[in-house]
Write an enzyme that holds these catalytic residues in place. Sequence first.
Site, mmCIF file in Angstrom:
data_model
loop_
_atom_site.group_PDB
_atom_site.id
_atom_site.type_symbol
_atom_site.label_atom_id
_atom_site.label_comp_id
_atom_site.label_asym_id
_atom_site.label_seq_id
_atom_site.Cartn_x
_atom_site.Cartn_y
_atom_site.Cartn_z
ATOM 1 N N SER A 29 0.798 -0.986 -0.022
ATOM 2 C CA SER A 29 0.197 -0.015 0.063
ATOM 3 C C SER A 29 0.612 1.239 0.100
ATOM 4 O O SER A 29 2.230 1.385 1.192
ATOM 5 C CB SER A 29 -0.495 -0.231 1.153
ATOM 6 N N ASP A 36 6.446 3.320 6.322
ATOM 7 C CA ASP A 36 7.530 3.453 6.498
ATOM 8 C C ASP A 36 8.942 4.103 6.193
ATOM 9 O O ASP A 36 10.090 4.261 7.189
ATOM 10 C CB ASP A 36 7.902 1.516 5.155
ATOM 11 N N ASP A 40 11.397 5.140 9.051
ATOM 12 C CA ASP A 40 13.224 5.314 8.720
ATOM 13 C C ASP A 40 13.554 6.806 9.383
ATOM 14 O O ASP A 40 14.738 6.936 10.143
ATOM 15 C CB ASP A 40 13.424 5.320 7.268
#
Lengths: 191, 234
Positions: A29, A36, A40
């Site tokens: 997605s 993500d 990070d």
Amino acid sequence: MPGLSPMSQLLELPLQTKNCLLFSTLQESTFGAVLDMVTDRVSTAALLVLLTHFYKSHYGLFLGLLALDISSHWLQMFSTHLSSKASHKDMGDSKSTLLRLYYQHRYFMGYCAIGAEIAYILLYMLAADGNIGSPYEVARHAVAERTVYGIVLVIALPGCAIKQLVNLVQMKTAADVCVRYDTHRYSSKSQ
Amino acid sequence: MEDSAVEDSPKQSNWPIYLYIPNLIGYARIIANGAAFGVAFTNKELFAILYFASFVCDELDGRFARMFNQKSTFGAVLDMVTDRVSTAALLVLLTHFYKSHYGLFLGLLALDISSHWLQMYSTFLSSKASHKDMGDSKSTLLRLYYQHRFFMGYCAIGAEVAYILLYMLAAEGNIGSPYEVTCRSIGNGTVYGILLAIALPGCAIKQLVNLVQMKTAADVCVNYDYARHNSKAQ
């Protein structure tokens, strides 16, 4: 803050790998990809903030690494967006030889990225263990003593250094993409 | 502050974009910021002067871009990135000066990075999909916020001013939590206290808007996938 201690970062690595696998197989997605990316950025930033505390005399080094991380990723994201808007013919091949080499070797890329995170976490562990001094002294000391930390640091540091170099180069090529985007817009308008 | 849209009127064809005057001002801003954070622990007056200088540069580059017809995408990105880095660095400073409340400023840093990143990404997605698919995902609060440019400016500047004042107060020797330091300076009616009383509401609203923007931006990401999937299924 939960999830931000270096130990939990190390433990997160297998989870992130699993997420990456899920991502590529079952449930990709856009939201997941952005989540993500953002995680990070924030976790690297927080780790570097920690290091400004544990190596206060070299506060500027880690603040600089933070600035480099934010800037290079931000510029990259923007230039990727611009590249997807313009056609490839217009944008030209703006990647440098170093970057081409870098991107062709996914495992090498992974080594560099993970190397940076591990180097930061090890520097934290060494300082939290009571090692005093500049990050250079602490690193050299650990490597000379051939402790586990020292050995892993020797493996991780070159990757970390290369990652920073790549970040710098990416800033330049991404900036070039921005410039070329404007130049092309005006040359196509004047036609 | 530069707009993100580039003007359509013809511009100097030969002057390199990297040397545009507003971009030169942008470089000066970066140097001023770098120097400021270099002396943040040793010379608070110099820090304040340099940071103020970079703030002036930030105001000037937009004006010069319009004045000299030198708007550029690179300039807009330079501006955005410098904003993010200087806010981040200021919050890092505050984690040092208010070490007991390290988490508060780290949280504000996380919120700043996350919300702007998500906003940027959702803007890109919105420009790719048609407006019909994306829907109007902005909340009432955001609509209100964006309709009032001066209010937006007050909130953004309020946040920066609040952070700088907290730094100045701590660097002067005020000890305690940021809440104690704030209450004390407002209670004493000092210049810092009065400015803080004006700036803090703006700062608080900015954080609230950041939170809401994260949610609406995330919704844009989700809607983007749905629209793509629906158009594929047709």
